[in-house]
Scaffold this motif. Sequence first.
Motif, PDB file in Angstrom:
ATOM      1  N   ILE A  55      43.248  43.040  34.900  1.00 12.52           N
ATOM      2  CA  ILE A  55      43.796  43.315  36.232  1.00 12.52           C
ATOM      3  C   ILE A  55      42.925  44.328  36.970  1.00 12.52           C
ATOM      4  N   THR A  59      40.922  43.838  40.554  1.00 14.01           N
ATOM      5  CA  THR A  59      41.176  44.639  41.750  1.00 14.01           C
ATOM      6  C   THR A  59      39.997  45.546  42.089  1.00 14.01           C
ATOM      7  N   VAL A  89      48.839  44.907  45.177  1.00 13.46           N
ATOM      8  CA  VAL A  89      48.895  45.205  43.747  1.00 13.46           C
ATOM      9  C   VAL A  89      50.105  46.090  43.470  1.00 13.46           C
ATOM     10  N   VAL A 167      49.083  40.796  42.914  1.00 14.80           N
ATOM     11  CA  VAL A 167      48.840  41.007  41.488  1.00 14.80           C
ATOM     12  C   VAL A 167      49.863  42.012  40.985  1.00 14.80           C
TER      13      VAL A 167
END
Lengths: 318, 276
Positions: A55, A59, A89, A167
């Motif tokens: 992740i 990002t 996010v 996300v």
Amino acid sequence: MIEVRDVRKTFTVRSGRLRRRRTMVRAVDGVSFTVREGEFVGYLGSNGAGKSTTIKMLTGILTPTSGSVRVAGLDPARRRTALARRIGVVFGQRTTLWWDLPLRDSLTLIRHLYRVDPVEHRRRLEELTELLDLGPFLGTPVRQLSLGQRMRGDLAAALLHAPPLLVLDEPTIGLDVVSKATVRGFLERLNAEHGTTILLTTHDLGDIERLCRRVMIIDRGRLAYDGDLERLRTSVAADRMLVVDLARPAPPVQLDGIGVERVDGPRQWLRVPRGMNAAAVVAALARRYEIADIALREPDIEEVVTRLYRTSGAFGAE
Amino acid sequence: MAWNAPRRRLASRGVSVYPWVAAYSFRRHAAYPLGAFAEAITNTVFGFVRAWIVLALWDARPGLGGYTAADAVAFCFITQAMIGPVQIFGGLELTQRIRSGEVAVDLHRPVDLQGWWLADDLGRAAGTLALRGVPPMAAGLWAFDLTLPGPAGWAAFAAAMLLAVVTGFALRYLVALTAFWLHDDRGMQAVSLIMSMFFSGMVLPLVVFPGALGEIARMLPWAALIQMPADVFLGRCSGAELWSVYAFQAFWAAVLLAAGRALTAAARRRLVIHGG
């Protein structure tokens, strides 16, 4: 929307007091996948499997050691700022909100952060307030919010700039059943009605079962599975469970190819291997025992995943 | 569905976020007047202790370092008033955020990390100025005969203060970033505290440091934090001298901010986010 090609991330860990030993840890070790627009994908893995590292590379917070990543058409590590404007996010264990400020002020700051037009902002805030039921605590300082309220606030914060990709890193961690249901219901609508692409990282399998058609499982830095949730159940060949209530307590039943998992008074749990006809098993059972009740349980996702981890050698993890 | 339609307009509209960060930080730091008041009392008491010590010293050595006794006492109180805004004892919230991994959130924001924290720190300094700066100064004025600037002097001092806050931030930002590499930041904090207390002039005005030690101390960045603004306050710099003070402060602010940028980039390359 997301293109990941053979991505690796290694960390150097130093240990020892006098003699410093340096060991290389491969947090992510050659992962490739593609997520298309409008998909709702679950990204699953145990603690330390490499989920959060992935992740953070998506990002742009971490730079991959090798391999290529493209998110919303950008290279995250190089175009972090531009990317941040195109994605939302949520880090479940952290908050983007300002601890000492009322939720409303945090959301105003986020409007300036993403340079959202005031009219647009008001419209979206109204919609998010309604969908996430933020109204009762918009004026409350964030430090006084419950975990469930804070998470709803964080979701709103991540979506105020209307990103096409969201996300989520463990958004339901620590939430109670009601809060979980609210968050899940919201995500479902967001995906269905707004077409937002969602990548959901979790180790709450309930989230996955409720929300995701496609699931990716990472184990020890490698993708152990990527595909349909249904196909996962069958491909891992998790056994079904036949729960039988006999008329009276009996010793474990004896049937060819059937193992008895548990006996509790008249109730017995029989493991029916995948590929074996359950009807035939029931018929054979009925010929030899008097049966009061019977139930056939499909393997639940937890069982499937546990089994997958146990046998992940077969998926090329090592 | 309607959400995604007008997004082209968004990028070009709206003012920068930094003034807002500063404004909210100001509010946050002005929000706890009781805590600030307690700190102001402490700063004031120490102002008196320092004033009596320098009075004894200047009684024995009048005109030491070119200061009169009234200059020396004013120096004590103005520097006590600067403790809060310049945050001479060190520390930046960013350190804790790096240690806990919260920095991941900061790094995700579409802004410059250093710029964000600078704006936050300017808001903090402004919020602290009134609450922690005014009481020691007022108490000093009431109890002693102090050297005070005129209106132009106050303006000159305000500019020097602003540069001192920026330079102080640049130093504390560098110290905070070391938390990415050093898993325990206490050693670094202790070293930086000693350096900034001694070389800023907080313990004793740098003008009384003898010989080479004085020369060196007056060239280090810490001099820009306390000694220089205090000298501006005492009216010891005017005309070209004043501009050379500003240039000295701006030079160190620029060098340290640039170092901070380089270190931020390095941290990004080999970053480990703590706590998963």
